[in-house]
Design an enzyme around this catalytic site. Structure first.
Site, mmCIF file in Angstrom:
data_model
loop_
_atom_site.group_PDB
_atom_site.id
_atom_site.type_symbol
_atom_site.label_atom_id
_atom_site.label_comp_id
_atom_site.label_asym_id
_atom_site.label_seq_id
_atom_site.Cartn_x
_atom_site.Cartn_y
_atom_site.Cartn_z
ATOM 1 C CE LYS A 31 -1.790 1.435 3.969
ATOM 2 N NZ LYS A 31 -1.327 2.876 4.118
ATOM 3 C CG ASN A 32 2.641 2.564 3.527
ATOM 4 O OD1 ASN A 32 1.132 3.001 3.463
ATOM 5 N ND2 ASN A 32 3.583 2.652 5.252
ATOM 6 N NE ARG A 70 -0.095 12.608 7.792
ATOM 7 C CZ ARG A 70 1.066 13.255 7.650
ATOM 8 N NH1 ARG A 70 0.578 14.039 8.250
ATOM 9 N NH2 ARG A 70 2.073 13.416 7.854
ATOM 10 C CB CYS A 89 -3.664 11.738 12.270
ATOM 11 S SG CYS A 89 -2.645 9.916 12.131
ATOM 12 N NE ARG A 99 0.913 9.529 10.876
ATOM 13 C CZ ARG A 99 0.889 9.000 9.518
ATOM 14 N NH1 ARG A 99 -0.480 8.795 10.166
ATOM 15 N NH2 ARG A 99 1.743 8.262 8.770
ATOM 16 N N PRO A 100 2.243 16.134 11.199
ATOM 17 C CG PRO A 100 4.036 17.667 12.243
ATOM 18 C CD PRO A 100 3.042 16.351 11.993
ATOM 19 C CB VAL A 101 2.106 18.423 5.708
ATOM 20 C CG1 VAL A 101 1.271 17.299 5.646
ATOM 21 C CG2 VAL A 101 1.098 19.786 6.182
ATOM 22 C CG ASP A 102 6.825 20.580 9.663
ATOM 23 O OD1 ASP A 102 6.183 19.393 10.176
ATOM 24 O OD2 ASP A 102 7.899 20.536 10.229
ATOM 25 C CG LEU A 103 9.729 17.196 8.095
ATOM 26 C CD1 LEU A 103 10.113 16.395 8.667
ATOM 27 C CD2 LEU A 103 10.816 18.443 8.699
ATOM 28 C CG ASP A 120 3.324 1.619 9.641
ATOM 29 O OD1 ASP A 120 2.914 1.684 10.383
ATOM 30 O OD2 ASP A 120 3.091 1.705 8.041
ATOM 31 C CB ILE A 172 8.338 6.652 14.763
ATOM 32 C CG1 ILE A 172 9.082 5.757 14.117
ATOM 33 C CG2 ILE A 172 8.124 7.356 13.148
ATOM 34 C CD1 ILE A 172 10.026 6.174 13.420
ATOM 35 N NE ARG A 200 -6.900 4.434 6.174
ATOM 36 C CZ ARG A 200 -5.718 5.197 6.517
ATOM 37 N NH1 ARG A 200 -6.040 5.736 7.649
ATOM 38 N NH2 ARG A 200 -4.988 5.656 5.685
HETATM 39 C C1 UD1 Z 1 4.699 6.443 6.662
HETATM 40 C C2 UD1 Z 1 3.195 5.332 5.952
HETATM 41 C C3 UD1 Z 1 3.294 4.727 7.602
HETATM 42 C C4 UD1 Z 1 4.629 4.932 8.626
HETATM 43 C C5 UD1 Z 1 5.372 5.670 8.344
HETATM 44 C C6 UD1 Z 1 6.947 6.019 9.505
HETATM 45 C C7 UD1 Z 1 3.094 5.924 3.475
HETATM 46 C C8 UD1 Z 1 1.908 5.895 2.672
HETATM 47 N N1 UD1 Z 1 2.568 5.791 5.637
HETATM 48 O O1 UD1 Z 1 4.212 7.692 6.475
HETATM 49 O O2 UD1 Z 1 2.594 4.039 7.262
HETATM 50 O O3 UD1 Z 1 3.725 5.062 10.138
HETATM 51 O O4 UD1 Z 1 5.615 6.364 7.371
HETATM 52 O O5 UD1 Z 1 7.090 4.508 8.220
HETATM 53 O O6 UD1 Z 1 3.657 5.490 3.413
HETATM 54 N N2 UD1 Z 1 6.636 14.502 10.362
HETATM 55 C C9 UD1 Z 1 6.589 15.948 10.737
HETATM 56 N N3 UD1 Z 1 6.526 16.747 9.332
HETATM 57 C C10 UD1 Z 1 6.864 16.493 7.627
HETATM 58 C C11 UD1 Z 1 6.506 15.038 7.784
HETATM 59 C C12 UD1 Z 1 7.058 13.939 9.153
HETATM 60 O O7 UD1 Z 1 7.720 16.092 12.540
HETATM 61 O O8 UD1 Z 1 6.386 17.096 7.554
HETATM 62 C C13 UD1 Z 1 6.864 13.630 11.150
HETATM 63 C C14 UD1 Z 1 5.283 12.577 11.718
HETATM 64 O O9 UD1 Z 1 4.699 13.012 13.165
HETATM 65 C C15 UD1 Z 1 6.335 11.681 12.400
HETATM 66 C C16 UD1 Z 1 7.911 11.484 11.569
HETATM 67 O O10 UD1 Z 1 8.098 12.297 11.489
HETATM 68 O O11 UD1 Z 1 6.358 11.746 13.530
HETATM 69 C C17 UD1 Z 1 7.983 10.036 10.106
HETATM 70 O O12 UD1 Z 1 6.706 10.545 9.308
HETATM 71 P P1 UD1 Z 1 6.884 10.289 8.022
HETATM 72 O O13 UD1 Z 1 8.078 9.407 7.565
HETATM 73 O O14 UD1 Z 1 6.623 11.459 7.243
HETATM 74 O O15 UD1 Z 1 5.281 9.290 8.296
HETATM 75 P P2 UD1 Z 1 4.451 9.135 6.465
HETATM 76 O O16 UD1 Z 1 5.167 9.329 5.153
HETATM 77 O O17 UD1 Z 1 3.442 10.290 7.088
#
Ligand code: UD1
Length: 425
Positions: free
Chosen positions: A22-23, A99, A123, A128-132, A312, A334, A404
């Site tokens: 899926k991912n 997400r 969530c 789980r922000p998207v700042d990065l 996961d 994580i 899902r």
């Molecule tokens: C992906 C996987 C999810 C898995 C996760 C970690 C998909 C669709 N989902 O989620 O199943 O659990 O990787 O292996 O592939 N973070 C920030 N800012 C950001 C982005 C992330 O602070 O902009 C933080 C998150 O809150 C979290 C950490 O970084 O604590 C890792 O998240 P990330 O690797 O981005 O996970 P996803 O890509 O959302």
């Protein structure tokens, strides 16, 4: 709402085919937005999240052809044609369901110079922000503002390659930036990139489409952008988390299961941890096999980015630890709120205490069936695993979480001798 009813006790014996990841499939599908030519993706698992991504892409004007399902794990062929994209807004209603919808941001702004993508919002497993994602796209020259809960990204004259140093490893941000950089002018270097196999799979697909990418699977990925990308054909890698879940099913019930289609190379951390519990995970020519004959032993495990033990699979491991002899400490590094299965496992008789990001699990002789519910995908499946070994009957509510991420879960477990059924309505 559907429920799953399980009568525990039967050790599982048999074969469970593993589907496409899926991912990996979700970012690959978003990559179809990068080109006006069709992208044909094979081995796409039959999951609700895939349906949500199809709906999102269609809402943008992508033509999606979904091939027939060819058996529980054989997957579908999905052909996506981004030749007539008519909209660059990803609506709240779809983003809030999943997400990973935010993965359309990079491709849209790179190809069309603009994107409007709803912020995913809260969530269950953390903020789980998207700042990065946003900081990275800004480095490539996108102007970004947040208006009414939407990210507005603009790059009227296109994106420009740059060096992006991620302060923290993020799978999704690495993927968004790789896709955006593939259509940016010049070279982009991503530092502290995620190492996950799903990143490598995306890089392979982008390369088929004509992008020049090196270093995927290492912390430094170099991408030389192209003015245009072509279509292509790609096959999704096997789902290492689905496979890990069935490894845990073999471990918890004391059975022996063959997992054809699983890739042992993607599951080393899981294999090592399971060996410490007394479970044998091995590989033959075309399958991963799992077997447990002796007692289960407690383990201390901390989740980590790949190649570490996946977050996961943490909830599933906790179900196993709940009946292992001794005390296990599971540390979640994580996500900050990923122990929601703990109170539900406790209702089944597990002895678990949580302090910060550490869960101390004292193994009990037996779990007891109970009605339970969970708030996310992996938490839900950990309750199914616990139900497989619990005395009496377990009912798992809110099955939509399982839909899902697990295709044919009930059928696959039943085929190995589990007493499990889905109750409709
Ligand atoms: C992906 C996987 C999810 C898995 C996760 C970690 C998909 C669709 N989902 O989620 O199943 O659990 O990787 O292996 O592939 N973070 C920030 N800012 C950001 C982005 C992330 O602070 O902009 C933080 C998150 O809150 C979290 C950490 O970084 O604590 C890792 O998240 P990330 O690797 O981005 O996970 P996803 O890509 O959302």
């Amino acid at each position: 709402m559907d429920r799953i009813r399980i009568r525990g006790g039967a050790p599982l014996h048999g074969t469970i085919p593993i589907g496409g990841a899926k991912n990996a499939a979700l970012p690959l599908m978003a990559a179809a937005l990068l080109t006006a030519a069709p992208l044909r993706i094979a081995n796409v698992p039959d999951l609700a999240d895939i349906g949500t991504m199809v709906e999102l892409l269609r809402s943008l004007g992508v033509a999606a052809d979904i091939g027939p399902a060819t058996g529980a794990a054989a997957g579908r062929v999905v052909t996506l044609d981004g030749g007539r994209v008519s909209d660059t807004t990803a609506d709240y209603e779809l983003v809030r369901k999943m997400r990973a919808s935010v993965l359309v941001l990079g491709p849209l702004v790179a190809r069309f110079g603009e994107a409007r993508v709803s912020l995913p919002g809260g969530c269950a497993i953390g903020t789980r922000p998207v700042d990065l994602h946003l900081a990275g796209l800004r480095r490539l020259g996108a102007e970004i503002e947040i208006v009414d809960g939407y990210v507005l990204a603009r790059a009227p004259t296109g994106l420009t390659g740059a060096t992006v140093v991620f302060p923290q490893v993020s799978v999704g941000a690495t993927e968004n930036l790789m896709m955006a950089a593939a259509l940016a002018a010049g070279e982009t270097v991503l530092e502290n990139a995620a190492l996950e196999p799903e990143i490598v799979d995306l890089a392979r697909c982008l390369a088929t489409m004509g992008a020049e990418i090196d270093g995927a699977g290492t912390a430094r990925i170099r991408i030389r952008g192209r003015q245009k990308l072509a279509g292509g054909e790609h096959r999704v890698i096997p789902d290492r988390i689905e496979a890990a879940t069935y490894v845990m099913a073999g471990a918890i019930t004391g059975g022996a299961i063959r997992l054809p289609g699983a890739d042992p190379a993607l599951m080393e951390a899981v294999g090592d941890v399971m060996a410490r519990t007394g479970t044998e995970v091995a590989a033959d020519a075309d399958a991963v096999t799992v077997r447990r004959d002796g007692p289960l032993t407690a383990v201390n495990v901390a989740t980590a980015p790949y190649p570490g033990f996946p977050t996961d699979a943490q909830a599933q491991l906790m179900a196993v630890a709940a009946i292992a002899a001794g005390t296990s400490v599971l540390t979640e590094t994580i996500f900050e709120n990923r122990f929601m299965h703990v109170p539900e496992l406790a209702r089944m008789g597990a002895d678990i205490s949580v302090r910060g990001n550490h869960a101390t699990v004292r193994g009990v002789a037996a779990l007891r069936g109970a009605p339970v519910m969970a708030t996310d995908l992996r938490a839900s499946v950990s309750l199914v695993l616990a139900g497989l070994v619990a005395e009496g009957e377990t009912t798992v509510n809110r099955v939509y979480h399982l839909d899902r991420g697990y295709a044919g879960l009930v059928e696959k477990l039943a085929a190995c001798g589990a007493e499990i059924e889905r109750i409709r309505g």
